[in-house]
Scaffold this active site. Structure first.
Site, PDB file in Angstrom:
ATOM      1  N   SER A  27       0.817  -1.222   0.000  1.00 48.19           N
ATOM      2  CA  SER A  27       0.000   0.000   0.000  1.00 48.19           C
ATOM      3  C   SER A  27       0.850   1.272   0.000  1.00 48.19           C
ATOM      4  O   SER A  27       1.833   1.383   0.736  1.00 48.19           O
ATOM      5  CB  SER A  27      -0.923   0.002   1.229  1.00 48.19           C
ATOM      6  OG  SER A  27      -1.547   1.260   1.339  1.00 48.19           O
ATOM      7  N   LYS A  78     -13.775  -3.907   1.998  1.00 52.74           N
ATOM      8  CA  LYS A  78     -14.600  -2.694   1.920  1.00 52.74           C
ATOM      9  C   LYS A  78     -16.090  -2.982   2.132  1.00 52.74           C
ATOM     10  O   LYS A  78     -16.771  -2.252   2.833  1.00 52.74           O
ATOM     11  CB  LYS A  78     -14.404  -1.989   0.575  1.00 52.74           C
ATOM     12  CG  LYS A  78     -13.019  -1.363   0.396  1.00 52.74           C
ATOM     13  CD  LYS A  78     -12.949  -0.616  -0.931  1.00 52.74           C
ATOM     14  CE  LYS A  78     -11.563  -0.118  -1.252  1.00 52.74           C
ATOM     15  NZ  LYS A  78     -11.496   0.665  -2.488  1.00 52.74           N
ATOM     16  N   ASP A 119     -13.812   7.110  -2.468  1.00 51.94           N
ATOM     17  CA  ASP A 119     -13.380   6.734  -3.824  1.00 51.94           C
ATOM     18  C   ASP A 119     -14.047   7.591  -4.911  1.00 51.94           C
ATOM     19  O   ASP A 119     -13.378   8.090  -5.821  1.00 51.94           O
ATOM     20  CB  ASP A 119     -13.669   5.254  -4.101  1.00 51.94           C
ATOM     21  CG  ASP A 119     -12.565   4.347  -3.564  1.00 51.94           C
ATOM     22  OD1 ASP A 119     -11.452   4.862  -3.287  1.00 51.94           O
ATOM     23  OD2 ASP A 119     -12.812   3.141  -3.421  1.00 51.94           O
ATOM     24  N   ALA A 144     -17.754  -3.787 -12.937  1.00 53.05           N
ATOM     25  CA  ALA A 144     -19.062  -3.690 -12.266  1.00 53.05           C
ATOM     26  C   ALA A 144     -18.921  -3.967 -10.770  1.00 53.05           C
ATOM     27  O   ALA A 144     -19.895  -4.316 -10.116  1.00 53.05           O
ATOM     28  CB  ALA A 144     -20.054  -4.665 -12.896  1.00 53.05           C
ATOM     29  N   GLY A 145     -17.717  -3.798 -10.242  1.00 55.00           N
ATOM     30  CA  GLY A 145     -17.500  -3.988  -8.805  1.00 55.00           C
ATOM     31  C   GLY A 145     -17.620  -2.659  -8.074  1.00 55.00           C
ATOM     32  O   GLY A 145     -18.213  -1.694  -8.576  1.00 55.00           O
ATOM     33  N   GLY A 146     -17.031  -2.590  -6.875  1.00 57.41           N
ATOM     34  CA  GLY A 146     -17.125  -1.393  -6.044  1.00 57.41           C
ATOM     35  C   GLY A 146     -16.493  -0.178  -6.711  1.00 57.41           C
ATOM     36  O   GLY A 146     -17.028   0.936  -6.622  1.00 57.41           O
TER      37      GLY A 146
HETATM   38  P1  NAP Z   1     -13.937  -5.982  -7.663  1.00 59.72           P
HETATM   39  O1  NAP Z   1     -15.148  -5.557  -6.903  1.00 59.72           O
HETATM   40  O2  NAP Z   1     -13.279  -7.274  -7.305  1.00 59.72           O
HETATM   41  O3  NAP Z   1     -14.322  -6.003  -9.225  1.00 59.72           O
HETATM   42  C1  NAP Z   1     -13.401  -6.468 -10.151  1.00 59.72           C
HETATM   43  C2  NAP Z   1     -13.914  -6.173 -11.567  1.00 59.72           C
HETATM   44  O4  NAP Z   1     -12.908  -6.556 -12.506  1.00 59.72           O
HETATM   45  C3  NAP Z   1     -15.175  -6.917 -11.949  1.00 59.72           C
HETATM   46  O5  NAP Z   1     -15.947  -6.105 -12.787  1.00 59.72           O
HETATM   47  C4  NAP Z   1     -14.621  -8.143 -12.700  1.00 59.72           C
HETATM   48  O6  NAP Z   1     -15.515  -8.685 -13.648  1.00 59.72           O
HETATM   49  C5  NAP Z   1     -13.461  -7.516 -13.437  1.00 59.72           C
HETATM   50  N1  NAP Z   1     -12.399  -8.479 -13.779  1.00 59.72           N
HETATM   51  C6  NAP Z   1     -11.520  -9.069 -12.930  1.00 59.72           C
HETATM   52  N2  NAP Z   1     -10.676  -9.868 -13.634  1.00 59.72           N
HETATM   53  C7  NAP Z   1     -11.050  -9.782 -14.943  1.00 59.72           C
HETATM   54  C8  NAP Z   1     -10.573 -10.388 -16.144  1.00 59.72           C
HETATM   55  N3  NAP Z   1      -9.520 -11.229 -16.136  1.00 59.72           N
HETATM   56  N4  NAP Z   1     -11.171 -10.077 -17.304  1.00 59.72           N
HETATM   57  C9  NAP Z   1     -12.234  -9.209 -17.324  1.00 59.72           C
HETATM   58  N5  NAP Z   1     -12.744  -8.609 -16.220  1.00 59.72           N
HETATM   59  C10 NAP Z   1     -12.152  -8.899 -15.037  1.00 59.72           C
HETATM   60  O7  NAP Z   1     -12.771  -4.875  -7.567  1.00 59.72           O
HETATM   61  P2  NAP Z   1     -12.915  -3.295  -7.321  1.00 59.72           P
HETATM   62  O8  NAP Z   1     -12.790  -3.018  -5.871  1.00 59.72           O
HETATM   63  O9  NAP Z   1     -14.110  -2.812  -8.057  1.00 59.72           O
HETATM   64  O10 NAP Z   1     -11.553  -2.752  -7.999  1.00 59.72           O
HETATM   65  C11 NAP Z   1     -11.347  -2.771  -9.408  1.00 59.72           C
HETATM   66  C12 NAP Z   1     -10.013  -2.121  -9.753  1.00 59.72           C
HETATM   67  O11 NAP Z   1      -9.994  -0.743  -9.369  1.00 59.72           O
HETATM   68  C13 NAP Z   1      -8.821  -2.780  -9.047  1.00 59.72           C
HETATM   69  O12 NAP Z   1      -7.794  -2.959  -9.980  1.00 59.72           O
HETATM   70  C14 NAP Z   1      -8.421  -1.772  -7.984  1.00 59.72           C
HETATM   71  O13 NAP Z   1      -7.024  -1.821  -7.718  1.00 59.72           O
HETATM   72  C15 NAP Z   1      -8.795  -0.445  -8.665  1.00 59.72           C
HETATM   73  N6  NAP Z   1      -9.072   0.655  -7.699  1.00 59.72           N
HETATM   74  C16 NAP Z   1      -8.288   1.779  -7.744  1.00 59.72           C
HETATM   75  C17 NAP Z   1      -8.533   2.830  -6.875  1.00 59.72           C
HETATM   76  C18 NAP Z   1      -7.670   4.074  -6.907  1.00 59.72           C
HETATM   77  O14 NAP Z   1      -7.704   4.874  -5.951  1.00 59.72           O
HETATM   78  N7  NAP Z   1      -6.938   4.310  -7.972  1.00 59.72           N
HETATM   79  C19 NAP Z   1      -9.569   2.739  -5.923  1.00 59.72           C
HETATM   80  C20 NAP Z   1     -10.362   1.573  -5.914  1.00 59.72           C
HETATM   81  C21 NAP Z   1     -10.082   0.543  -6.803  1.00 59.72           C
HETATM   82  P3  NAP Z   1     -16.620  -9.803 -13.205  1.00 59.72           P
HETATM   83  O15 NAP Z   1     -17.751  -9.036 -12.579  1.00 59.72           O
HETATM   84  O16 NAP Z   1     -16.975 -10.464 -14.470  1.00 59.72           O
HETATM   85  O17 NAP Z   1     -15.925 -10.710 -12.219  1.00 59.72           O
END
Ligand code: NAP
Length: 299
Positions: A27, A78, A119, A144-146
């Site tokens: 982190s 989260k 966020d 489509a996640g958080g």
């Molecule tokens: P999450 O709830 O686990 O959602 C993951 C998403 O990625 C889902 O839509 C999933 O699709 C998709 N996915 C995962 N592997 C995939 C693959 N191989 N091919 C196609 N789609 C795939 O995660 P999250 O919390 O939303 O976070 C998503 C990203 O945002 C992460 O990389 C995280 O590091 C980043 N993030 C960055 C910040 C920042 O401050 N910059 C803040 C928050 C998050 P399915 O629904 O089909 O499983």
């Protein structure tokens, strides 16, 4: 030893804020928050703790029992942190954390835990700084996640009237779309679809901004086929993933001469909002961002 650490004198009065996650050793938050404490000469320290899922509730209890200023919450806790805050006495969930179903920052207000989510506001602040202007137009969000929920909220606040939600699992995109349109019924159209839609040149030509809020490109280093060249010249490609080098999503956009940004700016902005929540004072402008860039080995 970095500059933030060398300024630190730990004594009996040193206060603390923390981040809970698993994994968490990578982190960047300790570097950002400790730089702000050092710049403000505050007798506080920010530490990262690896918390396993079954221990999350006792780690949340520790915020109150140890008198911590606050706690950031990261992957994978989260959503469970939001549920835990809802089921707890002496705790409140902000409207935004409730809407997103996820908490990434908990402030300790004299023993009452205030669960919030910075966020969406962090992304909105960064998109504004980048002069991204989706008002009245179409935005595309991948995922489509958080993080995708936060991106949709940020883009709705920036005035996008149509958001195409492209996800590997279309049903998950449809569920997220339904949840969010309930809150924005009259102003926002959300169109859920699969990743194949990203190959559609007609759709791409309508996009003011394309946000990758999926984990695609993180571990796999590969991204779904996307019609980069069809996007308008002023379209911004924004990847929530950040790294020292251009991400798998952004590399072809750079090659196609499009505007790009990664999620470092969002991370810095959500960190600044958390710092203010925990400590009741804003960090000096640019300090947390500079610490993040140094941590990432960037300018
Ligand atoms: P999450 O709830 O686990 O959602 C993951 C998403 O990625 C889902 O839509 C999933 O699709 C998709 N996915 C995962 N592997 C995939 C693959 N191989 N091919 C196609 N789609 C795939 O995660 P999250 O919390 O939303 O976070 C998503 C990203 O945002 C992460 O990389 C995280 O590091 C980043 N993030 C960055 C910040 C920042 O401050 N910059 C803040 C928050 C998050 P399915 O629904 O089909 O499983």
């Amino acid at each position: 030893m970095n500059a933030a650490r060398s300024n630190l004198q730990i004594d009996g009065a040193t206060g603390a804020a923390v981040i809970y996650g698993d994994p968490v050793a990578h982190s960047a938050s300790p570097a950002m928050h400790n730089a702000a404490y050092a710049a403000l000469k505050m007798n506080r320290v920010y530490l990262a703790f690896r918390v396993l899922a079954p221990r999350l509730r006792s780690a949340l209890d520790a915020i109150d029992s140890l008198g911590l200023a606050g706690a950031n919450i990261t992957v994978p806790h989260k959503e469970s942190a939001a549920r835990a805050i809802m089921g707890r006495r002496n705790a409140q969930l902000s409207a935004e954390a409730y809407a997103l179903g996820a908490v990434n920052a908990i402030a300790n207000r004299h023993g009452t835990l205030l669960g919030d989510n910075t966020d969406a506001r962090g992304l909105e602040a960064d998109l504004r700084a980048l002069r991204c202007a989706p008002r009245g137009g179409t935005a595309i969000v991948i995922g489509a996640g958080g993080a995708a929920a936060a991106a949709v909220l940020a883009l709705a606040r920036l005035g996008a009237v149509r958001i195409v939600l492209a996800n590997r699992t279309v049903k998950r995109a449809a569920n997220l779309g339904r949840r969010i349109t309930e809150a924005h019924r009259h102003t926002l159209q959300i169109d859920p679809c699969g990743l194949d839609a990203l190959k559609d040149s007609k759709l791409m030509a309508e996009a003011r901004v394309i946000v990758n809020a999926s984990a695609m490109g993180l571990a796999t280093r590969r991204f779904a086929p996307l019609a980069y060249g069809a996007a308008p010249a002023e379209c911004l490609f924004y990847d929530l993933i950040y790294s020292a080098k251009p991400t798998a999503f952004l590399k072809p956009a750079i090659a196609a001469g499009r505007r790009t940004a990664d999620g470092a700016g969002m991370l810095a902005a959500q960190g600044e909002l958390s710092f203010q929540l925990f400590n009741g004072v804003a960090p000096p402008r640019g300090v947390m961002r500079a610490a993040l860039m140094k941590y990432l080995g960037r300018k």
